[in-house]
Each structure stands twice: as C-alpha cells, then as structure tokens.
Scaffold this motif. Structure first.
Motif, PDB file in Angstrom:
ATOM      1  N   GLU A 146       0.834  -1.204   0.000  1.00 36.94           N
ATOM      2  CA  GLU A 146       0.000   0.000   0.000  1.00 36.94           C
ATOM      3  C   GLU A 146       0.866   1.251   0.000  1.00 36.94           C
ATOM      4  O   GLU A 146       0.591   2.225  -0.722  1.00 36.94           O
ATOM      5  CB  GLU A 146      -0.910  -0.009   1.225  1.00 36.94           C
ATOM      6  N   ALA A 147       1.935   1.233   0.830  1.00 37.64           N
ATOM      7  CA  ALA A 147       2.826   2.387   0.911  1.00 37.64           C
ATOM      8  C   ALA A 147       3.530   2.633  -0.419  1.00 37.64           C
ATOM      9  O   ALA A 147       3.707   3.786  -0.847  1.00 37.64           O
ATOM     10  CB  ALA A 147       3.850   2.174   2.025  1.00 37.64           C
ATOM     11  N   GLU A 148       3.938   1.562  -1.094  1.00 39.93           N
ATOM     12  CA  GLU A 148       4.619   1.717  -2.377  1.00 39.93           C
ATOM     13  C   GLU A 148       3.665   2.258  -3.444  1.00 39.93           C
ATOM     14  O   GLU A 148       4.059   3.096  -4.270  1.00 39.93           O
ATOM     15  CB  GLU A 148       5.223   0.389  -2.828  1.00 39.93           C
ATOM     16  N   ALA A 149       2.426   1.811  -3.436  1.00 38.39           N
ATOM     17  CA  ALA A 149       1.454   2.312  -4.407  1.00 38.39           C
ATOM     18  C   ALA A 149       1.231   3.813  -4.222  1.00 38.39           C
ATOM     19  O   ALA A 149       1.186   4.584  -5.200  1.00 38.39           O
ATOM     20  CB  ALA A 149       0.137   1.551  -4.267  1.00 38.39           C
ATOM     21  N   HIS A 150       1.102   4.231  -2.966  1.00 40.46           N
ATOM     22  CA  HIS A 150       0.915   5.656  -2.687  1.00 40.46           C
ATOM     23  C   HIS A 150       2.175   6.437  -3.053  1.00 40.46           C
ATOM     24  O   HIS A 150       2.102   7.549  -3.614  1.00 40.46           O
ATOM     25  CB  HIS A 150       0.579   5.855  -1.203  1.00 40.46           C
ATOM     26  N   ALA A 151       3.349   5.861  -2.770  1.00 42.71           N
ATOM     27  CA  ALA A 151       4.613   6.530  -3.089  1.00 42.71           C
ATOM     28  C   ALA A 151       4.743   6.761  -4.589  1.00 42.71           C
ATOM     29  O   ALA A 151       5.196   7.826  -5.029  1.00 42.71           O
ATOM     30  CB  ALA A 151       5.788   5.708  -2.564  1.00 42.71           C
ATOM     31  N   ARG A 152       4.349   5.790  -5.376  1.00 41.07           N
ATOM     32  CA  ARG A 152       4.430   5.953  -6.833  1.00 41.07           C
ATOM     33  C   ARG A 152       3.493   7.064  -7.312  1.00 41.07           C
ATOM     34  O   ARG A 152       3.830   7.822  -8.236  1.00 41.07           O
ATOM     35  CB  ARG A 152       4.120   4.622  -7.521  1.00 41.07           C
ATOM     36  N   GLU A 153       2.320   7.167  -6.704  1.00 41.54           N
ATOM     37  CA  GLU A 153       1.418   8.263  -7.050  1.00 41.54           C
ATOM     38  C   GLU A 153       2.060   9.618  -6.731  1.00 41.54           C
ATOM     39  O   GLU A 153       1.967  10.567  -7.527  1.00 41.54           O
ATOM     40  CB  GLU A 153       0.106   8.132  -6.273  1.00 41.54           C
ATOM     41  N   LEU A 154       2.721   9.689  -5.590  1.00 41.23           N
ATOM     42  CA  LEU A 154       3.356  10.947  -5.192  1.00 41.23           C
ATOM     43  C   LEU A 154       4.554  11.266  -6.080  1.00 41.23           C
ATOM     44  O   LEU A 154       4.773  12.434  -6.438  1.00 41.23           O
ATOM     45  CB  LEU A 154       3.783  10.870  -3.718  1.00 41.23           C
ATOM     46  N   LEU A 155       5.330  10.256  -6.433  1.00 40.27           N
ATOM     47  CA  LEU A 155       6.466  10.488  -7.320  1.00 40.27           C
ATOM     48  C   LEU A 155       5.992  10.937  -8.696  1.00 40.27           C
ATOM     49  O   LEU A 155       6.650  11.748  -9.363  1.00 40.27           O
ATOM     50  CB  LEU A 155       7.330   9.235  -7.416  1.00 40.27           C
ATOM     51  N   ASP A 156       4.844  10.440  -9.127  1.00 42.00           N
ATOM     52  CA  ASP A 156       4.249  10.922 -10.369  1.00 42.00           C
ATOM     53  C   ASP A 156       3.836  12.386 -10.223  1.00 42.00           C
ATOM     54  O   ASP A 156       4.046  13.207 -11.125  1.00 42.00           O
ATOM     55  CB  ASP A 156       3.054  10.044 -10.734  1.00 42.00           C
ATOM     56  N   LEU A 157       3.259  12.735  -9.060  1.00 41.95           N
ATOM     57  CA  LEU A 157       2.842  14.112  -8.805  1.00 41.95           C
ATOM     58  C   LEU A 157       4.018  15.073  -8.892  1.00 41.95           C
ATOM     59  O   LEU A 157       3.892  16.179  -9.432  1.00 41.95           O
ATOM     60  CB  LEU A 157       2.179  14.209  -7.422  1.00 41.95           C
ATOM     61  N   VAL A 158       5.193  14.661  -8.370  1.00 37.77           N
ATOM     62  CA  VAL A 158       6.356  15.547  -8.365  1.00 37.77           C
ATOM     63  C   VAL A 158       7.249  15.338  -9.591  1.00 37.77           C
ATOM     64  O   VAL A 158       8.345  15.887  -9.676  1.00 37.77           O
ATOM     65  CB  VAL A 158       7.179  15.384  -7.068  1.00 37.77           C
ATOM     66  N   GLY A 159       6.786  14.523 -10.541  1.00 40.06           N
ATOM     67  CA  GLY A 159       7.499  14.363 -11.794  1.00 40.06           C
ATOM     68  C   GLY A 159       8.709  13.456 -11.746  1.00 40.06           C
ATOM     69  O   GLY A 159       9.632  13.596 -12.556  1.00 40.06           O
ATOM     70  N   LEU A 160       8.715  12.488 -10.831  1.00 42.12           N
ATOM     71  CA  LEU A 160       9.897  11.646 -10.660  1.00 42.12           C
ATOM     72  C   LEU A 160       9.583  10.155 -10.708  1.00 42.12           C
ATOM     73  O   LEU A 160      10.398   9.340 -10.260  1.00 42.12           O
ATOM     74  CB  LEU A 160      10.589  11.958  -9.324  1.00 42.12           C
ATOM     75  N   GLU A 161       8.436   9.785 -11.269  1.00 45.34           N
ATOM     76  CA  GLU A 161       8.079   8.367 -11.290  1.00 45.34           C
ATOM     77  C   GLU A 161       9.145   7.539 -12.027  1.00 45.34           C
ATOM     78  O   GLU A 161       9.435   6.403 -11.644  1.00 45.34           O
ATOM     79  CB  GLU A 161       6.721   8.172 -11.943  1.00 45.34           C
ATOM     80  N   ALA A 162       9.778   8.110 -13.044  1.00 51.05           N
ATOM     81  CA  ALA A 162      10.779   7.377 -13.822  1.00 51.05           C
ATOM     82  C   ALA A 162      12.083   7.181 -13.057  1.00 51.05           C
ATOM     83  O   ALA A 162      12.935   6.388 -13.475  1.00 51.05           O
ATOM     84  CB  ALA A 162      11.062   8.105 -15.136  1.00 51.05           C
ATOM     85  N   HIS A 163      12.243   7.874 -11.929  1.00 46.02           N
ATOM     86  CA  HIS A 163      13.499   7.811 -11.165  1.00 46.02           C
ATOM     87  C   HIS A 163      13.342   7.051  -9.851  1.00 46.02           C
ATOM     88  O   HIS A 163      14.198   7.149  -8.977  1.00 46.02           O
ATOM     89  CB  HIS A 163      14.005   9.224 -10.869  1.00 46.02           C
ATOM     90  N   GLN A 164      12.278   6.274  -9.691  1.00 50.70           N
ATOM     91  CA  GLN A 164      11.999   5.675  -8.384  1.00 50.70           C
ATOM     92  C   GLN A 164      13.077   4.698  -7.923  1.00 50.70           C
ATOM     93  O   GLN A 164      13.259   4.501  -6.728  1.00 50.70           O
ATOM     94  CB  GLN A 164      10.628   5.000  -8.392  1.00 50.70           C
ATOM     95  N   GLU A 165      13.808   4.079  -8.855  1.00 45.81           N
ATOM     96  CA  GLU A 165      14.856   3.133  -8.456  1.00 45.81           C
ATOM     97  C   GLU A 165      16.225   3.789  -8.348  1.00 45.81           C
ATOM     98  O   GLU A 165      17.203   3.144  -7.948  1.00 45.81           O
ATOM     99  CB  GLU A 165      14.917   1.975  -9.457  1.00 45.81           C
ATOM    100  N   ALA A 166      16.326   5.076  -8.701  1.00 45.52           N
ATOM    101  CA  ALA A 166      17.616   5.775  -8.607  1.00 45.52           C
ATOM    102  C   ALA A 166      17.945   6.093  -7.153  1.00 45.52           C
ATOM    103  O   ALA A 166      17.054   6.128  -6.293  1.00 45.52           O
ATOM    104  CB  ALA A 166      17.553   7.063  -9.425  1.00 45.52           C
ATOM    105  N   HIS A 167      19.219   6.323  -6.888  1.00 50.46           N
ATOM    106  CA  HIS A 167      19.639   6.775  -5.566  1.00 50.46           C
ATOM    107  C   HIS A 167      19.768   8.306  -5.583  1.00 50.46           C
ATOM    108  O   HIS A 167      20.058   8.892  -6.641  1.00 50.46           O
ATOM    109  CB  HIS A 167      20.955   6.113  -5.158  1.00 50.46           C
ATOM    110  N   PRO A 168      19.569   8.952  -4.454  1.00 51.08           N
ATOM    111  CA  PRO A 168      19.572  10.421  -4.421  1.00 51.08           C
ATOM    112  C   PRO A 168      20.831  11.054  -4.998  1.00 51.08           C
ATOM    113  O   PRO A 168      20.768  12.141  -5.576  1.00 51.08           O
ATOM    114  CB  PRO A 168      19.413  10.735  -2.928  1.00 51.08           C
TER     115      PRO A 168
END
Length: 253
Positions: free
Chosen positions: A124-146
């Motif tokens: 559930e947390a990962e699904a919500h996180a992906r929605e938020l990363l999409d909101l901030v324009g970073l869904e394509a970078h979810q596996e990258a390190h900072p």
C-alpha cells in the motif's frame, strides 16, 4: 487547524517569539515573510516539535499539541515525548536541506516512514509513493539513488516523502534556498501543483515573493518575533501599511 495562544519562545536571554497569537484555518495556505531572525523558522520548528514553547500553548486540529491533558480535570501540562510522537504525525515538513537517505532508492526514501513509523502495509505504501512520485514528476526515477539526482530532483523527493505520511499540515522552510534559480522554479511548480490538487494546510517560510503571491491565501510579515501585518498577498506585497514591511520588500523584490 493551527492555533498559537500567546506563545513565547526564548533561547537564553533572547526572546524569538513574543506572545504570538496565530490561527490558520483548515486548508488555508499561509506564507511567513520577514528578515532572518524574525522568528519565522522557529514557528515551524515548534510545530515539528524540534523546539518546545517557553510560554503559551499550541493547538492542532482542535486538540492541545505543545501540551497534553493530565489528571481528572484534564489540566494541560507540557507534552511528553510519547504524546508528541503521536501528535506530530499530523505534520509534514520539507527542510532547506534534503536529508534523504543516500543508500536507499528514491522509492524506499518515500516508503520508509509510512512502513516503519505508521505501520502501513508495504504494498500500500509503495502504491501511494508511486502516485506521489508521479505528482512531483519523478516516477521514472523511483529506483535511482539520491546521489544520481539534481538538487531540484532531491528536493522533489523530499516533498513526496513529507506527503507520504498523509499529513494534515505541510510546513515548508525556504525549500528553494539551496537551489539555483532554474532548479528552484521546478520545485515551486511542484508545490503549486500540490496546492492546487490537495486540501492540505500549508505554512510556508520563503523569500520567493512570486510564489507567495500565487499560492498564499494570506501573507504574514514578521519582525522581532511579532506579526507586523497580515492580509491577502496583493495587500501585503503591493500596498503594505507598515514601513518595516515596505523596506523589507524593497530589499527582496
């Protein structure tokens, strides 16, 4: 949503907040402006429970926040650590520095607190996180390190991380101060999207007057721990009543 009642904050002999009375309505977006040392960031740190009030009381969502009821009569006493840990889950904060975990992926940075602090199921947390990363324009970078991201992208991860806890209040402390103008513009665009797409209450400290004008319902001018004037952005930024506000705006605009 937020209520400060005659709040005083001292650091030794120095009074940073001097009998502050402040109310922020649910869903309201309030920006705090003023010179460095005027008490703006201290307000955010009190709401994050990084500091304790010296006098007065803070309420959040209609309940005591800096204090807690104790005994049969419900007398308010300074809140203990356990009470604060529960109460501050209502509040998210984005700092000047990103403070991401460098050894974790972007997705794991966003998921960490909901799973390990709030006990949310990881899927559930990962699904919500992906929605938020999409909101901030970073869904394509979810596996990258900072460390592989720009400063602006790291700050957008920090925004997603704060929102992942589903806070009722989002605090923003000079979130673009460490970024160059181009990267700062991207972060401010994300925050505009957050303001438009959610009903979250926002309390923002910034020197970005364009952002304050566009996003804020109300702007408060601070100096020496007190509110000098308060009103809609067009009133405070275009026609301030106080000489100190006018001189401050001349310096930052």
């Amino acid at each position: 949503m937020i209520r400060f009642e005659k709040v005083v904050k001292r650091f030794g002999a120095r009074t940073v907040l001097d009998g502050l009375d402040l109310r922020v309505a649910p869903g309201e977006r309030v920006t705090l402006i003023g010179p460095s040392g005027s008490g703006k960031t201290t307000i955010l740190r009190l709401l994050m429970t990084l500091e304790r009030v010296s006098e007065g009381c803070i309420h959040l969502a209609g309940r005591p926040y800096s204090h807690m009821p104790k005994g049969p009569g419900g007398t308010l006493v300074p809140a203990d650590d356990r009470y604060l840990r529960t109460a501050r889950r209502r509040v998210g904060m984005v700092f000047q520095q990103f403070n991401l975990f460098p050894h974790m992926s972007v997705l794991d940075n966003v998921v960490e607190a909901p799973v390990h602090v709030s006990g949310i199921d990881r899927a559930e947390a990962e699904a919500h996180a992906r929605e938020l990363l999409d909101l901030v324009g970073l869904e394509a970078h979810q596996e990258a390190h900072p460390t592989r991201l720009s400063g602006g992208e790291q700050q957008r991860v920090a925004i997603a991380r704060a929102l992942a806890m589903r806070p009722e209040v989002l605090l923003l402390d000079e979130v673009t101060s460490a970024l160059d103008p181009e990267l700062a513009a991207g972060v401010l665009d994300v925050l505009r999207d957050v303001a438009r797409s959610t009903d979250i209450t926002m309390l923002c400290v910034t020197h970005e007057m364009g952002f304050a004008r566009e996003v804020s319902d109300r702007v408060l001018m601070f100096d020496h721990g007190r509110v000098l004037e308060s009103g809609p952005p067009e009133q405070i930024l275009d026609a301030p009543e106080h000489d100190r506000t006018r001189s401050f705006l001349r310096a930052v605009l």
